[in-house]
Design a protein around this motif. Structure first.
Motif, PDB file in Angstrom:
ATOM      1  N   ASN A  41      -1.566   7.058  22.915  1.00 53.10           N
ATOM      2  CA  ASN A  41      -2.124   7.644  21.681  1.00 53.10           C
ATOM      3  C   ASN A  41      -3.406   6.784  21.158  1.00 53.10           C
ATOM      4  N   LEU A  42      -3.035   5.498  21.088  1.00 56.90           N
ATOM      5  CA  LEU A  42      -3.758   4.563  20.665  1.00 56.90           C
ATOM      6  C   LEU A  42      -5.068   4.550  21.251  1.00 56.90           C
ATOM      7  N   LEU A  43      -5.147   4.655  22.791  1.00 57.45           N
ATOM      8  CA  LEU A  43      -6.243   4.732  23.660  1.00 57.45           C
ATOM      9  C   LEU A  43      -7.318   5.856  23.301  1.00 57.45           C
ATOM     10  N   THR A  44      -6.652   6.896  22.841  1.00 58.48           N
ATOM     11  CA  THR A  44      -7.609   8.116  22.665  1.00 58.48           C
ATOM     12  C   THR A  44      -8.038   8.165  21.259  1.00 58.48           C
ATOM     13  N   GLU A  45      -7.672   7.113  20.438  1.00 55.81           N
ATOM     14  CA  GLU A  45      -8.249   6.954  19.170  1.00 55.81           C
ATOM     15  C   GLU A  45      -9.909   6.270  19.259  1.00 55.81           C
ATOM     16  N   ARG A  46     -10.792   6.483  18.513  1.00 52.30           N
ATOM     17  CA  ARG A  46     -11.986   5.835  18.544  1.00 52.30           C
ATOM     18  C   ARG A  46     -11.899   4.613  18.261  1.00 52.30           C
ATOM     19  N   GLY A  47     -13.022   3.866  18.569  1.00 51.37           N
ATOM     20  CA  GLY A  47     -13.116   2.456  18.377  1.00 51.37           C
ATOM     21  C   GLY A  47     -13.212   1.470  19.417  1.00 51.37           C
ATOM     22  N   PRO A  48     -13.837   0.449  19.493  1.00 52.87           N
ATOM     23  CA  PRO A  48     -13.966  -0.412  20.413  1.00 52.87           C
ATOM     24  C   PRO A  48     -12.714  -1.298  20.966  1.00 52.87           C
ATOM     25  N   ARG A  49     -12.231  -1.319  22.125  1.00 55.52           N
ATOM     26  CA  ARG A  49     -11.179  -1.988  22.577  1.00 55.52           C
ATOM     27  C   ARG A  49     -11.452  -2.943  23.354  1.00 55.52           C
ATOM     28  N   GLY A  50     -10.735  -4.166  23.523  1.00 53.90           N
ATOM     29  CA  GLY A  50     -10.879  -5.087  24.672  1.00 53.90           C
ATOM     30  C   GLY A  50     -10.159  -4.561  25.888  1.00 53.90           C
ATOM     31  N   VAL A  51     -10.567  -5.363  26.989  1.00 50.25           N
ATOM     32  CA  VAL A  51      -9.797  -4.936  28.288  1.00 50.25           C
ATOM     33  C   VAL A  51      -8.467  -5.383  28.253  1.00 50.25           C
ATOM     34  N   GLU A  52      -7.896  -6.089  27.493  1.00 53.45           N
ATOM     35  CA  GLU A  52      -6.567  -6.389  27.267  1.00 53.45           C
ATOM     36  C   GLU A  52      -5.824  -5.278  26.555  1.00 53.45           C
ATOM     37  N   TYR A  53      -6.345  -4.601  25.792  1.00 56.73           N
ATOM     38  CA  TYR A  53      -5.610  -3.791  25.176  1.00 56.73           C
ATOM     39  C   TYR A  53      -4.599  -2.804  25.355  1.00 56.73           C
ATOM     40  N   PRO A  54      -4.787  -1.895  26.760  1.00 55.65           N
ATOM     41  CA  PRO A  54      -3.838  -1.226  26.916  1.00 55.65           C
ATOM     42  C   PRO A  54      -2.383  -1.959  27.330  1.00 55.65           C
ATOM     43  N   MET A  55      -2.454  -3.177  28.253  1.00 54.27           N
ATOM     44  CA  MET A  55      -1.369  -3.652  28.361  1.00 54.27           C
ATOM     45  C   MET A  55      -0.800  -4.384  27.226  1.00 54.27           C
ATOM     46  N   GLN A  56      -1.457  -4.782  25.997  1.00 55.83           N
ATOM     47  CA  GLN A  56      -1.107  -5.560  25.124  1.00 55.83           C
ATOM     48  C   GLN A  56      -0.235  -4.581  24.047  1.00 55.83           C
ATOM     49  N   VAL A  57      -0.631  -3.134  24.258  1.00 60.93           N
ATOM     50  CA  VAL A  57       0.308  -2.356  23.350  1.00 60.93           C
ATOM     51  C   VAL A  57       1.482  -2.286  24.332  1.00 60.93           C
ATOM     52  N   PHE A  58       1.193  -1.810  25.433  1.00 62.59           N
ATOM     53  CA  PHE A  58       2.301  -1.577  26.415  1.00 62.59           C
ATOM     54  C   PHE A  58       3.531  -2.661  26.424  1.00 62.59           C
ATOM     55  N   LEU A  59       3.179  -3.936  26.356  1.00 60.48           N
ATOM     56  CA  LEU A  59       3.884  -4.887  26.159  1.00 60.48           C
ATOM     57  C   LEU A  59       4.399  -5.609  24.873  1.00 60.48           C
ATOM     58  N   GLY A  60       3.925  -4.966  23.907  1.00 60.64           N
ATOM     59  CA  GLY A  60       4.248  -5.266  22.470  1.00 60.64           C
ATOM     60  C   GLY A  60       3.515  -6.304  21.933  1.00 60.64           C
ATOM     61  N   GLY A  61       2.384  -6.354  22.347  1.00 66.21           N
ATOM     62  CA  GLY A  61       1.489  -7.507  21.958  1.00 66.21           C
ATOM     63  C   GLY A  61       0.241  -7.464  20.675  1.00 66.21           C
ATOM     64  N   ALA A  62       0.235  -6.078  20.519  1.00 63.86           N
ATOM     65  CA  ALA A  62      -1.061  -5.721  19.834  1.00 63.86           C
ATOM     66  C   ALA A  62      -0.647  -5.922  18.294  1.00 63.86           C
ATOM     67  N   ASP A  63      -1.787  -6.455  17.532  1.00 60.58           N
ATOM     68  CA  ASP A  63      -1.379  -6.622  16.161  1.00 60.58           C
ATOM     69  C   ASP A  63      -1.816  -5.470  15.290  1.00 60.58           C
TER      70      ASP A  63
END
Lengths: 327, 240
Positions: A41-63
């Motif tokens: 869901n978050l990846l389909t939203e607009r906005g610049p994302r870092g390369v770490e973002y998918p795994m960070q959300v997946f493993l519960g580390g996104a702020d």
């Protein structure tokens, strides 16, 4: 060696003989499924994302956003509960029902008992993570290009893979084990050699994989998962060796496990680089993932922590079995 | 075959076994008698390697149970009190697992498994879950496990406890047969059982050996009284 292997096999099969293993598998799949859903869901939203973002959300580390942060707290809060479910029965059940007496009077050393039980629960833990590999093509934005590059080498690869699959099917329907093993080994060897030569010699490949983002953060994330899991499981095994009741073993494992999770929540209290921040980084497993593993960084400090706590807890478990003899 | 010197075991402050010494020669079937709480199970557990003695020495076939525990345990087939088993395993799975634990290879395991299921009359329960077995069958599974590695010494803690008369008779017959091939130390409460299966007895009371000898010698020493009278007198419960 034979005794250790025999005990390992019995313990590993034990996860599938009762409901506990299936409960853990189900609960964990729901948990990671929710995380994956959130990441999508978050990846389909607009906005610049870092390369770490998918795994960070997946493993519960996104702020950000708040939803991801809440999910992260939930994920890491439940993580020691799941590893506790895996380890709680290993020794507590044997103490409770008295079968420990039969086990410890067999010609097997205490450290072999602990090693076999740890290996069994570790194997089951890795099995828990296996289904999450299905998410990776999406998280990595993986593309596969097929080309009809049929050379002798690529055909060897395909034939080997086919033989291997045939051997697996034969084992499932219960054919002669030695024949299936023979077939499987030949298949695996042909596929391995064919694949290697196909990769090094042929100008065109049958299939080319390309990831939309850098794949190495995913690899380091899984390295972290493998390492941190060993630590939580060893803590749980030690807790299980202390008591007779599985429920108490689970609660002690959860409590001790949270000791390596909750410090990460304190990170807002300390300035970056202060002494408190360093302690939080040392003990907070979610911080290891947020700062390092999901970004593709391999820091040796967490790995040393995992290895030393694992070995220490396994040592304590051996001593705890020994102490029961001296009672 | 079994030698015990001055064995002592404290549970905290309480001495459960105090200076027990005895020897079981090869090929002998010895009954280990005593009232509840006399220290029978504790002694047998020390021999089997489940507990460590506070002081004293015990050897099985010349192997010290403390200093050389693996070698000693290889020579013992042990069946604990109440025979604890894994309820969600099948009988043949359990015996296969135990065979591996005792270091038997595949072919040896197959061979011994066939032998013990035959010997303990488990053939019709092979595929049954242990949790669904009756007490008598569970006892037989425990005995089959003890026999699995063909150990020279069998240590059985109350092998007939909780069985019905027909099962007791059957087990007793089996024990008598096994006594011809193995050195055996078995603890029990049932005195008639000792008379039927054992060559000699050791009576233990409050953690100390109070009588030790062949059945005939013990009777002779006590003016040919019945074993029950001797037992009651030795354990100081005469008034009852």
């Amino acid at each position: 060696m034979r005794a250790t292997a025999s005990l390992f096999r019995k313990e590993f099969a034990g996860y599938f003989a009762g409901p506990v293993g299936y409960v853990a598998l189900f609960a964990f799949l729901v948990l990671t499924g929710l995380q994956f859903n959130l990441a999508l869901n978050l990846l389909t939203e607009r906005g610049p994302r870092g390369v770490e973002y998918p795994m960070q959300v997946f493993l519960g580390g996104a702020d950000s956003p708040d939803l991801a942060r809440t999910a992260g707290v939930l994920f890491w809060g439940l993580f020691p509960a799941v590893t506790g479910i895996i380890t709680m029965r290993l020794l507590a059940e044997e103490r409770g029902t008295g079968t420990l007496e039969v086990l410890l009077t067999a010609p097997i050393r205490d450290w072999q008992v602990v090693l076999a039980k740890f290996a069994a629960c570790y194997g089951f833990y890795l099995l828990l993570w296996l289904p999450t590999l299905v998410y990776l093509p999406v998280l990595l934005d993986l593309h596969a290009d097929w080309r009809p590059a049929f050379t002798p080498l690529s055909i060897t690869l395909l034939a080997g893979a086919g033989l291997f699959i045939l051997a697996v099917l034969l084992t499932i329907i219960g054919a002669n084990g030695w024949f299936a093993l023979f077939l499987g080994l030949i298949g695996a060897a042909a596929a391995g050699v064919g694949g290697y030569l196909h990769h090094t010699r042929d100008p065109e490949y049958l299939v080319t994989l390309s990831a939309g983002i850098d794949p190495y953060p995913v690899l380091t994330s899984y390295l972290g998962v493998v390492g941190a899991g060993a630590m939580f499981l060893a803590v749980g095994l030690f807790a299980s060796s202390l008591v007779r009741s599985q429920l108490v073993a689970w609660m002690v494992a959860l409590l001790l496990g949270l000791g390596f999770v909750l410090p990460a929540l304190l990170r807002y209290w300390f300035e970056a680089g202060s002494a408190g921040d360093r302690v939080v980084y040392l003990l907070g497993v979610p911080e290891h993932f947020r700062r390092d593993f999901t970004r593709g960084v391999i820091d040796t400090r967490p790995l040393v922590l995992y290895a030393s706590v694992t070995l220490f807890c396994l040592y304590l478990t051996v001593r705890s079995l020994d102490a029961r003899r001296l009672r | 075959m079994i030698e015990v010197h001055n064995l002592t075991k404290y549970y905290g402050e309480y001495p459960a076994v105090r200076g027990v010494s005895f020897a079981v020669p090869k090929g002998r079937v010895v009954g280990f008698l005593g009232p509840n709480g006399a220290g029978k199970s504790t002694t047998l557990r020390i021999l089997a390697g489940y507990l460590t003695a506070s002081s004293g020495r015990a050897t099985v076939d010349g192997r010290d149970v403390f200093w050389d525990p693996i070698a000693a345990r290889r020579r013992i087939g042990y069946m604990p009190e109440n025979c604890p088993l894994y309820p969600d395993m099948r009988v043949d799975e359990y015996l296969w697992f135990r065979g591996g634990l005792k270091g038997l290879g595949r072919s040896a395991r197959k061979h011994r498994l066939g032998y013990v299921t035959d010997r303990c009359k488990l053939a019709d329960a092979r595929r049954q879950l242990i949790g669904t077995l009756s007490k008598g069958y569970r006892q037989r599974v425990g005995l089959a496990d003890a026999l699995l590695a063909d150990p020279p010494v069998l240590i059985l803690d109350e092998p007939t406890a909780g069985l019905d008369p027909a099962q007791i008779r059957e087990t007793r017959k089996l024990l008598r047969e096994l006594g011809e091939e193995h050195t055996m130390l078995l603890s029990t409460h049932i005195l008639s059982e000792v008379e039927m299966t054992c060559d000699s007895v050791i009576v233990i009371h409050q953690g100390q050996v109070v009588e030790d000898g062949s059945l005939a010698a013990v009777r002779k020493r006590h003016q040919n009284q019945s074993l029950e009278d001797i037992f009651v007198r030795l354990t100081g419960q005469e008034g009852i």
